[in-house]
Design a protein around this motif. Structure first.
Motif: not given
Length: 815
Positions: A583-603
């Motif tokens: 899935e490495s070809n489409r990981t670039q598009t998932e970075i932005d979504r992961r960043l939005e979820l990072s704060e919630k993941a930290r909690i």
């Protein structure tokens, strides 16, 4: 008054008048008969009849003899016997009670003494035997006791000349009666023989056991050559010697056999088994019916007295009627048909009865023949229509029906008359009833369709239907044989499969033991790993708290360094979790979504750390249930068969991931802790990072190429581990088949660790999430660890197995 006038032997006109009055009171009057019986007057009959108990009346004058009898004595005795017969009317309501009362007072024995007394007048003997016949007819108890009586026979074969009456030995009454009936005698004894024959017929009247015994004795005597008078032997012998002058010997024998078999299929079948001739000696075997038919034909051709022919015809008509087997036996000698046709066509006024009975016999044979008869039904019809002719047949039947001896049989006298000539008695009463009941059917027989077989019902049976049913029966029998063959084959296969099953079960037991050892080893490794994880969590918690403040201050200066470290962490994570590499070809598009979820993941990560500290002790307890949960795996193995192909690929990635996870887990945890605290600052600095994003993308592109090269190296390592994982799945499959019969525990527990890593191109931070989940049915506890730097999820269940699922397989696993 009778006794006062001198009784029956010495009384005169007064006695006759008294008897006439008594007869008028008793005739067809059951109430008067009952009164006489209940008032005890039956005993008076004993004293009135002559016999040993009779007290002679002394004469008044000395010159008179005590043995004087009145000329009216025979009439008086005959009259009293006639009155007694009025109490014994056939079918009367009070007849059984009257019979028992007469026998109770010894009248049966007294009547036998009178009948077999040589000094008794002939009319008295005749009436006494008739009274005996009426007394036992239809009364089983009296019939059975009658055979035990003994008398002195009237007809005794001469041995060395005449013998005195005192030297005549007593014989049983049935034997004496048969000797009287079946021994050649002058015509004057016809009435006595007829009465004796009626007495014998009354002996087995409506008593099946006696009839069967009587018939078996007759058959046994015939086959054994017994010289005792035997009706069957006389019929089988035919016209011989004295029969020329005494045709009634055969006639009486025929009527006796007739009454034995009438309406009794079993008796007919028994008599049909009688045969003459020894097949082993080369003699021709002739059946009883064929012998009787041959004797009939001989009597017709030799011109014997028609009473002989009528006797055979009466017996054959009753025997063949509604008996297809007897008809087939008769048709076994087909030449008799032509003789019967010729007898039917013989003209003459004195041949009316013979013509009619022969035609009736032909009609019965055709009526109850079948397609399988020796002469088929279709071949018999031309005999009646062509050789005999329909008109001739109907004419013979009609003339027989109109003959006075048949038409007026009930009103004609059936006595000998005492003139010395042959009596005009040709038929038995029961045969006349049979003939009149079936005249119409015999008339219609000539017009029957040869394709319709007549049995005991008048509807008939279509022979084509019978053949069709037989064909179906043969097909079903053939099908049954084929099924039996198939059954034997299946049984052999079952035995073979049972043997295979036993071998498989033995192999499964061995594999189960091996799996148990592997499972124990996995438990030990898991315990050690949990202890290490606990220490790591504690250490990570301290480090996170210390580095949080430092990273807040230094995050702006180290943003560029953090991006480089993130790329290094991504490359290492991709090596550990090979499943997400494609899935490495489409990981670039998932970075932005992961960043939005990072704060919630930290909690969630902080909350998971606290839950882990609480559930650390529970985890050790749940590990103990691994052995029980093995049984649950067996149930899920069947459902997982469809996913075997996908799971094999996933297991290849899982094996490589597990090996690499152990070696690099400490380093990954450190990086994850760093990335967790960088998430918050990464969001604040996101805008600033956009200016420098272009240069970072170029660096990421170069790093992605390096990551692909490492991926190829990881695939080689994965192939090495695949063999070991395949063996594990074979063992699990065999264990599922053997465990399917085990009882499933009402509550199942399992837990799993899911480690979900962020896509490889995560550029900001990483988060770790540990979550416990329960379901109502299975009580599954799962701990999800989310790694933001990878896209691989690992599930560790309480069965000691590790399942690996890539992000691309999420949809397939949900299905």
């Amino acid at each position: 008054m009778v006794q006062a006038d001198g009784g029956l032997l010495q009384g005169g006109i007064v006695v006759q008048d008294c008897l006439s009055l008594l007869a008028s009171l008793i005739r067809f009057n059951p109430s008067n008969q009952t009164n006489i019986r209940e008032m005890g007057h039956i005993a008076r009959f004993v004293t009135l009849l002559p016999g040993p108990k009779k007290q002679k009346k002394p004469r008044a004058g000395p010159e008179d003899e005590d043995g004087w009898t009145s000329p009216q004595s025979d009439k008086n005795v005959w009259g009293l016997l006639a009155i007694m017969r009025m109490f014994l009317v056939k079918g009367g309501a009070g007849t059984p009670q009257n019979q028992n009362a007469f026998q109770k007072h010894g009248l049966l024995r007294q009547l036998l003494n009178i009948a077999f007394d040589s000094a008794t007048a002939m009319p008295i003997k005749i009436e006494a035997l008739n009274t005996c016949a009426d007394m036992i007819r239809g009364n089983p108890r009296l019939q059975e006791g009658f055979a035990q009586e003994q008398v002195r026979p009237i007809v005794e074969p001469a041995v060395n000349g005449a013998s005195s009456l005192n030297n005549i030995a007593s014989v049983y009454v049935i034997e004496a009666l048969l000797n009287l009936v079946l021994t050649p005698a002058p015509n004057e004894l016809f009435d006595l023989r007829n009465s004796a024959c009626e007495c014998v017929r009354s002996y087995f009247y409506h008593h099946m056991q006696i009839r069967e015994h009587f018939l078996n004795r007759a058959i046994g005597g015939h086959e054994g050559g017994d010289e005792t008078a035997n009706a069957l032997t006389i019929l089988m012998a035919g016209v011989q010697g004295s029969s020329m002058s005494d045709p009634y010997r055969l006639w009486f024998a025929s009527t006796l056999i007739y009454h034995l078999i009438v309406g009794d299929i079993r008796a007919k079948d028994t008599l049909m088994q009688v045969k003459e001739g020894d097949a082993e000696s080369g003699e021709e075997v002739v059946t009883c019916i064929q012998t009787l038919t041959a004797n009939l034909i001989a009597s017709l051709q030799l011109g014997e007295d028609e009473r002989i022919s009528i006797a055979y015809l009466m017996l054959l008509l009753e025997w063949l009627y509604e008996d297809a087997a007897a008809v087939d036996d008769f048709l076994g000698e087909a030449s008799s048909l032509q003789s019967l046709v010729q007898a039917t066509l013989t003209p003459g006024e004195d041949r009316v009865i013979i013509r009619g009975l022969c035609a009736a016999l032909l009609g019965v044979v055709y009526e109850f023949s079948t397609r399988d008869s020796p002469v088929p039904r279709r071949d018999l019809q031309p005999v009646l229509h062509s050789k005999l002719g329909r008109e001739k047949y109907l004419e013979a039947i009609s003339e027989l029906r109109q003959h006075p001896l048949v038409r007026d049989f009930e009103v004609l006298p059936r006595t000998g008359g005492g003139s010395g000539s042959l009596p005009s008695v040709f038929f038995d009463e029961m045969f006349i009833d049979f003939l009149k009941d079936n005249f119409s059917r015999l008339t219609r027989a000539v017009d029957r369709n040869p394709n319709i077989e007549q049995h005991q019902d008048h509807d008939g049976v279509d022979r084509d239907v019978v053949d069709a049913l037989r064909g179906e029966r043969d097909e079903k029998e053939q099908t049954i044989q084929e099924l039996k063959t198939q059954l034997m084959t299946l049984e052999q296969k079952l035995d073979q499969e049972s043997a295979d099953h036993r071998r498989t079960q033995q192999s499964a037991d061995e594999q189960r033991n091996t799996l148990k050892k592997i499972n124990d080893k996995l438990h030990d490794d898991l315990d050690k790993e949990i202890e290490n994880r606990d220490r790591e969590h504690k250490q990570a918690t301290l480090e996170i708290e210390n580095k949080h403040k430092l990273q807040v201050v230094a995050l702006n200066n180290k943003l560029q360094q953090a991006m480089k470290e993130s790329m290094v962490a991504i490359s290492r994570t991709k090596q550990e979790y090979d499943e997400r590499l494609h899935e490495s070809n489409r990981t670039q598009t998932e970075i932005d979504r992961r960043l939005e979820l990072s704060e919630k993941a930290r909690i969630e990560a902080l909350e998971t750390i606290r839950i882990l500290e609480q559930t650390q002790q529970q985890t050790r307890t749940e590990i103990a249930t691994i052995t029980e949960t093995l049984q649950n795996l067996q149930k899920h193995v069947h459902d997982s068969e469809a996913q075997v192909k996908g799971l094999k690929q996933e297991n290849e990635d899982l094996q490589s991931t597990i090996e690499k996870l152990k070696t690099e887990s400490q380093e990954l945890k450190t990086k994850v802790q760093d990335q967790t605290w960088k998430v918050k600052d990464a969001e604040e600095k996101l805008r600033k990072a956009e200016t420098s994003g272009k240069s970072a993308k170029e660096n990421k592109s170069n790093e992605l190429k390096a990551l692909q090269e490492k991926l190829r190296a990881a695939e080689k390592n994965t192939e090495e581990k695949q063999t070991e994982l395949d063996d594990l799945f074979v063992i699990l499959g065999d264990l599922e088949e053997k465990r399917s019969k085990d009882k499933v525990r009402p509550f199942r527990q399992s837990f799993c660790y899911r480690v979900l890593m962020t896509p490889r191109n995560a550029s900001r931070s990483s988060a770790r999430k540990c979550q416990m989940a329960k379901t109502p049915k299975t009580r599954m506890r799962t701990m999800t660890m989310t790694m933001m730097n990878t896209g691989t999820m690992v599930r560790i269940s309480s069965l000691g197995c590790v399942s690996h699922t890539s992000t691309s397989m999420n949809k397939r696993r949900s299905n």
